[in-house]
Design an enzyme around this catalytic site. Sequence first.
Site: not given
Ligand code: NAD
Ligand code: LMR
Length: 337
Positions: A33, A36, A56, A172, A199
């Site tokens: 992703g 990822g 993935d 954060d 968060h």
């Molecule tokens: P993305 O859609 O680009 O990538 C997500 C990946 O997860 C994809 O490759 C998808 O195929 C994979 N996936 C889906 N279902 C799956 C499963 N069952 N098993 C394994 N892999 C699976 O999304 P992204 O931009 O990489 O964001 C991923 C997550 O991180 C989102 O929920 C987003 O909100 C979160 N996020 C959190 C923070 C934080 O501060 N904690 C910051 C940014 C994003």
């Molecule tokens: C962030 O803080 O960037 C992540 O939690 C992704 C979002 O949905 O804001």
Amino acid sequence: MFSRFQRPASGLARSLSTSSSNNTAVAVMGASGGIGQPLSLLLKLNPAVTKLALYDIVHTPGVAADLSHCETKAVTTGFVGADQLEASLVGAEIVVIPAGVPRKPGMTRDDLFNTNASIVANLAQAAAKVCPKAMIAIISNPVNSTVPIASEIFKKAGVYDPNRIFGVTTLDIVRANAFIAEKKGLDPADVNCPVIGGHAGVTIMPLISQCTPSVSFPADELKALTERIQDAGTEVVKAKAGAGSATLSMAYAAARFTDSLIKGMKGQEGVVECAYVASTVTECTYFSTPLVLGPNGVEKNLGLGNLSAFEEEVLKAGMAELKGSIKKGEEFVAKNF
Ligand code: NAD
Ligand code: LMR
């Protein structure tokens, strides 16, 4: 003695372990992703990572083939699809989970619950079975609920250790450091600002009064800066205009957090990061505060420290939402697993 919030060493180098004697197996779940892929690259560059498993539901053979050509030690293997899920976790000491859908403009993180809750629960079930002693670092939103979900799954499997399950809130802190440095003309590498709570929006609670170096702002600027840190994820979601949320800064933040976990696990003293964990510090049963990381995960919770009157108000404002998100996650597992 641990300083309350001591930032890991500096630069991108700041984020990478230097001891080549460390041998750590890391699995990235959701490795194809937006987060990822760059996260896997940063982990492949970390000399302490010697085994890197990329899981993935799509594209990991290609991502792993590509990364494996980098001239670094980590043996990188791709695992794709549910049939290879358990194999991807064999021997993992750290499992980082960015699997799941990201926000689009107009959505809250909680709007992702219906899709991401099951994804995290299923990955947690596999980890509880295959690598129950691994450190679990959850990135997938809504973190305020996905950490309770993973914890409940580990409890059901009889292998729960609250010191080993983390919600990654490092972004954060990274943002607070960057924004404060920008405002004060400081080198961001010198700025350490703890951010506690959860968060999402008002549950993100920056403690600017505890920043090192000490900084101060007029009341209106302090309020605006606090709100900018709370809304920074939304700032990126809006700027990406439908193409997802923060990926590159998140990959950086998760690489920093993973590196701190490795350092703590390998016995380095005084490694401190904020993370969202099971907690008795407030009435919320999960809460992020600065933590000393050690061989068994959370070695010591450093608590809230002294809050300013403004921060006391920020703390109060986020508690109800955080409690609701925790309950929602716990109820999801109770009903479905
Ligand atoms: P993305 O859609 O680009 O990538 C997500 C990946 O997860 C994809 O490759 C998808 O195929 C994979 N996936 C889906 N279902 C799956 C499963 N069952 N098993 C394994 N892999 C699976 O999304 P992204 O931009 O990489 O964001 C991923 C997550 O991180 C989102 O929920 C987003 O909100 C979160 N996020 C959190 C923070 C934080 O501060 N904690 C910051 C940014 C994003
Ligand atoms: C962030 O803080 O960037 C992540 O939690 C992704 C979002 O949905 O804001």
